[in-house]
Design an enzyme around this catalytic site. Sequence first.
Site, PDB file in Angstrom:
ATOM      1  N   THR A   1      -8.592  10.891   2.106  1.00 52.86           N
ATOM      2  CA  THR A   1      -7.137  10.548   2.881  1.00 52.86           C
ATOM      3  C   THR A   1      -6.371  12.058   2.606  1.00 52.86           C
ATOM      4  O   THR A   1      -6.767  13.029   2.371  1.00 52.86           O
ATOM      5  CB  THR A   1      -6.506   9.497   2.656  1.00 52.86           C
TER       6      THR A   1
ATOM      7  N   LYS B   1       2.553   3.484 -11.321  1.00 53.78           N
ATOM      8  CA  LYS B   1       1.507   2.606 -11.264  1.00 53.78           C
ATOM      9  C   LYS B   1       1.172   1.697 -12.586  1.00 53.78           C
ATOM     10  O   LYS B   1       0.425   0.648 -12.247  1.00 53.78           O
ATOM     11  CB  LYS B   1       0.139   3.589 -10.765  1.00 53.78           C
TER      12      LYS B   1
ATOM     13  N   ASN C   1       0.860  -1.211   0.086  1.00 56.54           N
ATOM     14  CA  ASN C   1      -0.202   0.107   0.029  1.00 56.54           C
ATOM     15  C   ASN C   1       0.874   1.037   0.007  1.00 56.54           C
ATOM     16  O   ASN C   1       0.481   2.420  -0.490  1.00 56.54           O
ATOM     17  CB  ASN C   1      -0.838   0.175   1.389  1.00 56.54           C
TER      18      ASN C   1
ATOM     19  N   TYR D   1       3.998   9.274 -11.012  1.00 58.07           N
ATOM     20  CA  TYR D   1       3.091   8.590 -10.271  1.00 58.07           C
ATOM     21  C   TYR D   1       2.425   7.408 -11.351  1.00 58.07           C
ATOM     22  O   TYR D   1       2.370   6.146 -11.053  1.00 58.07           O
ATOM     23  CB  TYR D   1       1.940   9.240  -9.595  1.00 58.07           C
TER      24      TYR D   1
ATOM     25  N   SER E   1      -2.576  -0.018  -6.424  1.00 58.83           N
ATOM     26  CA  SER E   1      -2.364   0.606  -7.986  1.00 58.83           C
ATOM     27  C   SER E   1      -3.138   1.955  -7.594  1.00 58.83           C
ATOM     28  O   SER E   1      -3.235   2.510  -6.693  1.00 58.83           O
ATOM     29  CB  SER E   1      -2.751  -0.171  -9.154  1.00 58.83           C
TER      30      SER E   1
END
Length: 288
Positions: free
Chosen positions: A183, A152, A83, A148, A134
Amino acid sequence: MSQVWLITGSSRGIGRALAEAVLAAGHKLVATARDLPQLEDLKKRYAENVLTIFLDVTDEQSAASAVKAAVETFGRLDVLVNNAGYGDVGSIEDTSLADFRAQIETNLFGTIIVTKAALPLMREQGFGHIIQFSSVGGRIGPAGRGPYAAAKWGVEGFSEVLAREVGPLGIKVTIIEPGGFRTDFAGASTTLREGRPEYEDTVGKMARYQRDYNGKQPGDPAKAAAAVLYVAGLAEPPLRLPLGSDAIRGLEQNDAVRAEAHRQWRDLSISTDFEPGAGAGRFPWEAK
C-alpha cells in the site's frame, strides 16, 4: 448471510481493499474517509449497498454520526473495522510533542472514539464484531516509530480489555497485526526523517529501509482483505491475527527473545514476592 460493515479509512490501502471485498461479497457497507471523492466510484458501482460518508475518527460527534447513519440506512451494524491510521518515521528525540499527539490521537484515540460510538448499539443488539487494525509494531517496538508503536501498543491493550468486557455480551473483538503490505503506508502516507547522525544506525537505517521497501512488501492487500472477511464470518474468531509471512517471522523471533529474557531473569523477578519473616540476604544478587 449479508452483514452491515463500517470501515474507517476506506479510501486507501488495506481499508480500500477490504471495502472492495466486503461489497463484492454482497454485504452492506458504510465506507468512511476524510477524502470523500476517493469513494465516489464505490457508490457508482454498488449503489444502494454502500453509504459513503465523511468521518474524522478523532471527532466524537463525527463518529457518533457515522454509527447513526449505519443504523438509519441499513438497520444495524454487524462489523466495525477501525482501520484509519498512519505512522511517520523519526527519532523520539526529534519528534515534536505535537507530532506525537497527532499520531496517538488518530491511531489510538481514533480507535477508542469510534469503538465507544458503536458499543451502545452493539450491546443493545446483543451482537457485533469489532476488528481493530493494530500492527506488528503493536507487539514489537521498531526504531524510528515511537509515536506509532506507542499508539498501536495502546490499541492492543485497549482491545484485549475490550474483548474481556464485551465477550459476555455477544460482541467479538479481533486485533489485526499486519506486516508489510503493498500500500502507500510506507510511501505517500508516511513522512521519513533520518534525523541527526547519532541515530544513523537506528532511525536512519529504518528510514532508508522504508524507502527501499516501498513497493516490495510481501503482503498483498487483496489477500489481507480476504483473510479479514473470512475471520468476520467465524463464530469464534481469534483475538489476534498477524497478517503476512514477515509478521509471523518477526513475532515468533521477538516472542522467543522475550521468553529467553523471562527465563534469564526469572529468579530476580520472583524474588520480589513478600515473604513473612524473611531476613536479609534473600535476593539472588546478594552474596551468600
